[in-house]
Design an enzyme around this catalytic site. Structure first.
Site, PDB file in Angstrom:
ATOM      1  CE  LYS A   4      -4.334   1.480   2.125  1.00  0.00           C
ATOM      2  NZ  LYS A   4      -5.120   1.725   0.933  1.00  0.00           N
TER       3      LYS A   4
HETATM    4  N1  PMP Z   1      -7.177  -1.747  -3.563  1.00  0.00           N
HETATM    5  C1  PMP Z   1      -6.771  -0.488  -3.354  1.00  0.00           C
HETATM    6  C2  PMP Z   1      -6.011   0.202  -4.423  1.00  0.00           C
HETATM    7  C3  PMP Z   1      -7.060   0.162  -2.149  1.00  0.00           C
HETATM    8  O1  PMP Z   1      -6.650   1.417  -1.945  1.00  0.00           O
HETATM    9  C4  PMP Z   1      -7.818  -0.520  -1.170  1.00  0.00           C
HETATM   10  C5  PMP Z   1      -8.140   0.166   0.125  1.00  0.00           C
HETATM   11  N2  PMP Z   1      -7.147  -0.020   1.076  1.00  0.00           N
HETATM   12  C6  PMP Z   1      -8.221  -1.833  -1.427  1.00  0.00           C
HETATM   13  C7  PMP Z   1      -7.888  -2.417  -2.631  1.00  0.00           C
HETATM   14  C8  PMP Z   1      -8.952  -2.623  -0.385  1.00  0.00           C
HETATM   15  O2  PMP Z   1      -8.053  -3.012   0.627  1.00  0.00           O
HETATM   16  P1  PMP Z   1      -8.538  -3.281   2.110  1.00  0.00           P
HETATM   17  O3  PMP Z   1      -9.666  -4.216   2.022  1.00  0.00           O
HETATM   18  O4  PMP Z   1      -7.370  -3.902   2.762  1.00  0.00           O
HETATM   19  O5  PMP Z   1      -8.923  -1.976   2.674  1.00  0.00           O
END
Ligand code: PMP
Length: 305
Positions: free
Chosen positions: A159
């Protein structure tokens, strides 16, 4: 945005307006930073953070991938996030946490080994990411003209702040064209993910979601797969093409901020009956029951403040 009282920065709780950095901070210029997005919900027994340890661990792993050395342990950051929620004395149902690390002031040039690492935990009250109306009635998705950056040139599973340039361009385009959110293909033409959420579709009662070959290793996606299997649905993790999406029975997005957001339209093709699908609604209800502490079976995912 709604300001809160305190932000934790490098081990200290600072007043919201005092958590600052220099304009020549390395990350502002070269884009290497890592973020998390975590949520706390107000349950009947007070605030609880959903999958706290998984999110903090992912922050540390994202940082390792991008060569940022966060000088705090997962446990220290978990504890600090709980204290941050207490100190901020929030009132609403939804609190969003944004743990992050970036490179601070003191070094210029791309080589970042000697740039100081700044670690921050922020939290504020934030409602539905894709709107309350979107949660009920569904949103409109546009497949973006840009593909998600390939694994050969970015670290998609991290991330990483840098990955969000791709997301921003796609999201801007989607909204400018009258849609609510962007769906990005990978460089092979298969569905990767939305600009800030994961993709799911339902076809003939089967739930399908792409692998994380070219997307963030999403925590909500993992949770939804678990919930759906528990509810007796078959869940397939396989690549999905654009045409399959257009003729899906139901489509929904998942994410910490997006929660479970139904999709009613993709590129002007009405999905199903053009409203929140039946299976989507069941999963959405189950998800909210879990995060608000109304399901004993999943209580281990909650860390009470
Ligand atoms: N893909 C992206 C690009 C994101 O920014 C997010 C949000 N964090 C997600 C998927 C979903 O991830 P998560 O379920 O861990 O929040």
């Amino acid at each position: 945005m709604d300001a809160a009282k305190y932000i934790w920065m490098n081990g200290e709780y600072k007043a919201w307006d005092d958590a600052k950095t220099h304009v020549l901070s390395h990350t502002i210029h070269y884009g290497n930073g890592v973020i998390e997005g975590t949520k706390a919900y107000k349950t009947a027994d007070g605030y609880a953070i959903f999958r706290l340890n998984d999110h903090t661990k992912r922050l540390k792993e994202s940082a390792k991938m991008t060569l940022i050395d966060i000088p705090y342990t997962v446990e220290e950051m978990n504890e600090a996030q709980l204290e941050l929620i207490r100190k901020n004395e929030f009132k609403g149902d939804n609190v969003y946490l944004r743990p992050f690390a970036f490179l601070g002031y003191g070094v210029m040039g791309v080589y970042h080994k000697d740039a100081p690492v700044e670690t921050v935990l922020a939290a504020w009250e934030w409602g539905a990411y894709l709107g309350e109306e979107g949660l009920k009635s569904g949103i409109k998705l546009k497949i973006a003209s840009m593909t998600r950056a390939g694994n050969t040139s970015s670290m998609g599973k991290a991330k990483a702040t840098a990955n969000y340039l791709n997301s921003q361009m796609a999201k801007f385009e989607a909204i400018d064209c009258g849609y609510d959110e962007a769906l990005l293909l990978d460089d092979q033409g298969y569905i990767a993910e939305a600009s800030g959420a994961c993709f799911f579709m339902v076809k003939d009662e089967e739930i399908i979601t792409p692998p994380n070959d070219n997307s963030l290793a999403s925590i909500t996606q993992k949770t939804v797969i678990e919930i759906a299997k528990d509810m007796g649905y078959t869940v397939a993790r396989r690549r999905v093409t654009r045409e399959e999406v257009y003729v899906a029975d139901e489509v929904f997005l998942t994410g910490t901020a997006a929660e479970i957001t139904p999709v009613k339209d993709v590129d002007a093709r009405i999905i199903g009956n053009g409203a929140r699908g039946e299976i989507t609604e069941k999963i959405q209800t189950a998800y909210f029951d879990i995060v608000f502490g109304r399901n004993e079976k999943y209580k281990h995912y909650l860390t009470y403040v």
